[in-house]
Scaffold this active site. Structure first.
Site, PDB file in Angstrom:
ATOM      1  N   LYS A 112       0.812  -1.219   0.000  1.00 36.71           N
ATOM      2  CA  LYS A 112       0.000   0.000   0.000  1.00 36.71           C
ATOM      3  C   LYS A 112       0.841   1.263   0.000  1.00 36.71           C
ATOM      4  O   LYS A 112       0.432   2.294  -0.530  1.00 36.71           O
ATOM      5  CB  LYS A 112      -0.962  -0.013   1.182  1.00 36.71           C
ATOM      6  CG  LYS A 112      -2.086  -1.022   1.041  1.00 36.71           C
ATOM      7  CD  LYS A 112      -3.070  -0.894   2.177  1.00 36.71           C
ATOM      8  CE  LYS A 112      -4.297  -1.767   1.948  1.00 36.71           C
ATOM      9  NZ  LYS A 112      -3.990  -3.185   1.824  1.00 36.71           N
ATOM     10  N   GLU A 196      -2.971   6.762   8.321  1.00 41.20           N
ATOM     11  CA  GLU A 196      -3.577   7.806   7.506  1.00 41.20           C
ATOM     12  C   GLU A 196      -4.495   8.659   8.365  1.00 41.20           C
ATOM     13  O   GLU A 196      -5.001   8.205   9.409  1.00 41.20           O
ATOM     14  CB  GLU A 196      -4.425   7.208   6.378  1.00 41.20           C
ATOM     15  CG  GLU A 196      -3.650   6.597   5.247  1.00 41.20           C
ATOM     16  CD  GLU A 196      -4.580   6.078   4.155  1.00 41.20           C
ATOM     17  OE1 GLU A 196      -5.813   6.048   4.380  1.00 41.20           O
ATOM     18  OE2 GLU A 196      -4.083   5.716   3.091  1.00 41.20           O
ATOM     19  N   HIS A 231     -15.730  -2.778   8.530  1.00 42.11           N
ATOM     20  CA  HIS A 231     -14.879  -2.538   7.355  1.00 42.11           C
ATOM     21  C   HIS A 231     -15.055  -3.599   6.272  1.00 42.11           C
ATOM     22  O   HIS A 231     -14.241  -3.681   5.357  1.00 42.11           O
ATOM     23  CB  HIS A 231     -13.399  -2.436   7.750  1.00 42.11           C
ATOM     24  CG  HIS A 231     -13.133  -1.383   8.775  1.00 42.11           C
ATOM     25  ND1 HIS A 231     -13.323  -0.035   8.535  1.00 42.11           N
ATOM     26  CD2 HIS A 231     -12.703  -1.470  10.058  1.00 42.11           C
ATOM     27  CE1 HIS A 231     -13.009   0.656   9.627  1.00 42.11           C
ATOM     28  NE2 HIS A 231     -12.639  -0.188  10.550  1.00 42.11           N
ATOM     29  N   ARG A 288      -7.061  -7.847  -8.640  1.00 41.43           N
ATOM     30  CA  ARG A 288      -7.767  -9.124  -8.811  1.00 41.43           C
ATOM     31  C   ARG A 288      -9.222  -8.824  -9.139  1.00 41.43           C
ATOM     32  O   ARG A 288      -9.650  -7.666  -9.151  1.00 41.43           O
ATOM     33  CB  ARG A 288      -7.710  -9.936  -7.514  1.00 41.43           C
ATOM     34  CG  ARG A 288      -8.250  -9.153  -6.313  1.00 41.43           C
ATOM     35  CD  ARG A 288      -8.377  -9.982  -5.070  1.00 41.43           C
ATOM     36  NE  ARG A 288      -8.634  -9.187  -3.877  1.00 41.43           N
ATOM     37  CZ  ARG A 288      -9.808  -8.723  -3.512  1.00 41.43           C
ATOM     38  NH1 ARG A 288     -10.863  -8.945  -4.261  1.00 41.43           N
ATOM     39  NH2 ARG A 288      -9.953  -8.027  -2.392  1.00 41.43           N
TER      40      ARG A 288
END
Length: 485
Positions: A112, A196, A231, A288
């Site tokens: 990431k 973040e 999530h 994917r």
């Protein structure tokens, strides 16, 4: 060969059969009776003596089966090894085509931090965050001092909500850092995290992309995946309701730019957060096929698995008739996931034998499943997804009505099930036009059989709501379509 199990394996097998391609399944010792094994032309045991999940992660066994049985290509499905660069590389080294991006692109997108740097280089906006994985709690403190709370920890080498923790204060920092690290380590074998700034009450919008080895890249518009629990996505909608056309253009344009920056090939998804001011921020690329690819197929009439296979064969997108100007949105599609979870036990997975199974069907309804039939044994070892229900209609209200009707027809006995489903056919009262925030409500009481979610759909005649036949745009009705017997 499909290096996976369950619903996604069957989805790929069906596409191969339509294309005249023989299919090979793999299965663990715990999956000897599973339907995906029966749907393939050949099936081989892997991971003998290994734990159920580890069997599908055992690359040497999978490659051995592929080589011994003259497999030409491997489709990874989703989950398991689908975003593992070492698996893509192992396929390549064995002379077997990997139906997905190159190993190098899988590696870059799976990291990431590197994906974030690539997005920045492509001129795509990103959420303020660390440039590299953090290695200590002290670094998390420093980030909080700079950007303030709330912040979010994310696993650097995986997704799906695992290793993800939101922190609202210094008092919560240490506990959530420790938990996020442990979750990431357990799920991905690497506890590295990055931090973040947490965007509050965003919309989660993702764009489907498709590329070939000749540099052609196009998008197939967006999906709204804002309705989530822990999530985890539970309802997906395509296209996103009430999305500003200029914002749609920016999202799709930035997705294509990012894909070109990295030389993307095959199918993938670029994910964004959109804040209440209409600003979008890149969060990640899933290299994917997604669980929710179905809604994109329904509104574009593009078979994504067919396209994946053809691209892996070396065909170009124009050869397949796939040009950006030819991709059009046709109506709306909604996907709801029916899962074997027990609301009375905080939605823990339920297991056992399905004694009765009747599904909702009819015009505009698509069902993708593997174990949804009378007599099926629901294993405790794998994901709790039972069936994906996809509704397609001429617009959002029509699709929502079809979905509500289909889910209300389900009857399941033997295991407990739940589904989040459309509960509003109008904008909730007080909701701003153009800001269709999705909400997921908790069960209404002990043992409640249903979750109620609010979908940001257009208004319907209020005659549906018990009033006179006229349009009433800010009223809603609630349905409880999950059947728990």
């Amino acid at each position: 060969m499909v290096a996976n199990r369950g619903e996604i394996a069957i989805r790929v097998f069906r596409a191969c059969t339509e294309l005249g391609i023989r299919t090979v399944a793999i299965y663990s010792e715990q999956d000897t009776g599973q339907m995906h094994r029966q749907k393939a032309d050949e099936a081989y045991l892997i991971g003998r003596g290994l734990a159920p999940v580890q069997a599908y992660l055992h690359i040497p066994d999978i490659i051995k089966v592929a080589k011994e049985n003259n497999v030409d290509a491997v489709h990874p499905g989703y989950g398991f090894l689908s975003e593992r660069a070492d698996f893509a590389q192992a396929c390549q080294d064995a002379g077997v085509r990997f139906i997905g991006p190159s190993p190098e692109v899988v590696r870059k997108m799976g990291d990431k931090v590197e994906a974030r740097a690539i997005a920045i280089a492509a001129g795509v906006p990103v959420v303020p965050g660390t440039d590299a994985p953090i290695t200590s709690l002290h670094e998390a403190h420093e980030f909080s001092n700079t950007y303030g709370f709330p912040i979010i920890f994310k696993a650097a080498y995986g997704g799906g909500g695992r290793g993800m923790r939101v922190v609202h204060s210094y008092e919560e920092l240490e506990e959530n850092y420790t938990r996020a690290y442990s979750e990431a380590l357990a799920a991905f074998g690497n506890g590295a995290l990055f931090v973040e700034k947490f965007i509050e009450k965003p919309r989660h919008i993702e764009v489907q992309i498709l590329g070939d080895q000749y540099g052609n890249i196009l998008h197939l518009y967006e999906r709204d995946c804002s309705i989530q629990r822990r999530h985890q996505k539970v309802v997906e909608i395509a296209p996103a309701a009430h999305l500003d056309p200029q914002l749609r253009t920016r999202l799709t344009s930035d997705s294509v730019k990012l894909a070109k920056q990295v030389g993307y090939e095959n199918a993938g998804t670029v994910e964004f957060l959109v804040d209440r001011h209409g600003k979008h921020y890149f969060i990640e690329v899933n290299s994917r096929l997604q669980v929710e690819h179905t809604v994109t197929e329904e509104i574009t009439d593009v078979d994504l698995v067919h396209a994946q296979i053809h691209v892996a064969e070396g065909r170009s997108l124009p050869d397949l008739g796939l040009r950006q100007e030819n991709i059009r949105i046709n109506g709306c599609a909604i996907q709801c996931r029916v899962t074997t979870e027990d609301p009375a036990r905080s939605f823990q997975p339920d297991t056992g034998r399905i004694e009765v199974f009747r599904s909702g069907e009819g015009m505009g309804i698509r069902l993708d499943n593997a174990s949804a039939f009378q007599g099926a044994i629901i294993s405790p070892h794998y994901d709790s997804l039972l069936v994906k229900v996809i509704a397609h209609g001429k617009d959002h209200p029509t699709a929502a009505t079809k979905m509500s009707r289909a889910l209300a027809e389900f009857r399941v006995r033997g295991v407990k099930v739940r589904a989040a489903a459309p509960a509003s056919l109008g904008r909730p009262h007080g909701q701003e036009a153009g800001r269709p925030e999705a909400a997921l409500a908790a069960p209404t009481g002990p043992g409640s059989p249903s979750l109620v979610c609010v979908l940001p759909l257009a208004c319907v005649p209020s005659s549906r709501l018990g009033g006179p036949s006229q349009t009433r745009p800010e009223t809603s009705i609630e349905v409880s379509p999950t059947i728990l017997l």
